[in-house]
Design a protein around this motif. Structure first.
Motif, PDB file in Angstrom:
ATOM      1  N   LEU A  34      -5.993   4.736   1.200  1.00  0.00           N
ATOM      2  CA  LEU A  34      -6.753   3.617   1.757  1.00  0.00           C
ATOM      3  C   LEU A  34      -6.478   3.463   3.252  1.00  0.00           C
ATOM      4  N   LEU A  37       0.822  -1.209   0.000  1.00  0.00           N
ATOM      5  CA  LEU A  37       0.000   0.000   0.000  1.00  0.00           C
ATOM      6  C   LEU A  37       0.857   1.260   0.000  1.00  0.00           C
ATOM      7  N   SER A  88      -9.097   4.212   6.221  1.00  0.00           N
ATOM      8  CA  SER A  88      -9.395   3.144   7.174  1.00  0.00           C
ATOM      9  C   SER A  88      -9.354   3.658   8.612  1.00  0.00           C
TER      10      SER A  88
END
Length: 184
Positions: A71, A63, A75
């Motif tokens: 992301l 990531l 989150s």
């Protein structure tokens, strides 16, 4: 140091009113052996959160792109909003009574953390900071800060903690962490 402090702060706040605090209260009422219970919480949390932080660091390598960082940041915000939903009171059964306070505390805390908000947060913190040891130690300290007073002071303490305010502060901490990560 940032990974350690952020991990400690966010997990300590997220744990207030969490099912593990109710579990701490249950265990002290059942066994009345505070140091055995505290030792069990420590061992279970170190094991669970080390694996979680390691998983986060491993996932974080996939990531590293800008999309991945968005992301992870998103989150954090989702976990923060998830904290608005109170945990259900999941009372352990008496089937563990023959194993002693330390073993029961270790087993039940390890199991209670699987899929819990703080385990998810530990994975996210590991992915964000890519540092297993500071994240594990920070989240474990946060867990201990939230649960030791419950074990030592029991029900009397739980009557004086404004859970709604504590939950909102925890929500703000996670959302703020997510927003800072988005802007970085």
């Amino acid at each position: 140091m940032e990974a350690f402090l952020t991990s400690t702060f966010t997990v300590a706040l997220a744990e207030i009113g969490d099912k593990t605090q109710l579990l701490s209260l249950f265990l002290i009422a059942r066994f009345n052996k505070p140091w055995s219970i505290i030792a069990g919480i420590l061992v279970a949390t170190l094991a669970n959160h080390a694996v979680s932080a390691g998983a986060g660091v491993w996932l974080g390598q996939f990531l590293e792109s800008e999309m991945g960082q968005w992301l992870i940041a998103g989150s954090f915000i989702v976990v923060g909003l998830w904290l608005l939903i109170p945990d259900k009171d999941e009372e352990p059964t008496a089937r563990y009574d023959g194993y002693g306070a330390f073993m029961v505390s270790t087993l039940l805390f390890f199991l209670a953390e699987i899929g819990d908000k703080t385990q998810i947060a530990t994975v996210l913190l590991g992915a964000h900071f890519t540092a297993i040891l500071p994240v594990t130690l920070g989240t474990t300290l946060g867990m201990m800060l939230a649960n030791i007073p419950v074990v030592l002071l029991g029900a009397a303490l739980m009557k004086h903690i404004p859970l709604k305010i504590a939950r909102l502060v925890a929500v703000a901490a996670f959302v703020l962490t997510g927003l800072v990560a988005l802007l970085a």
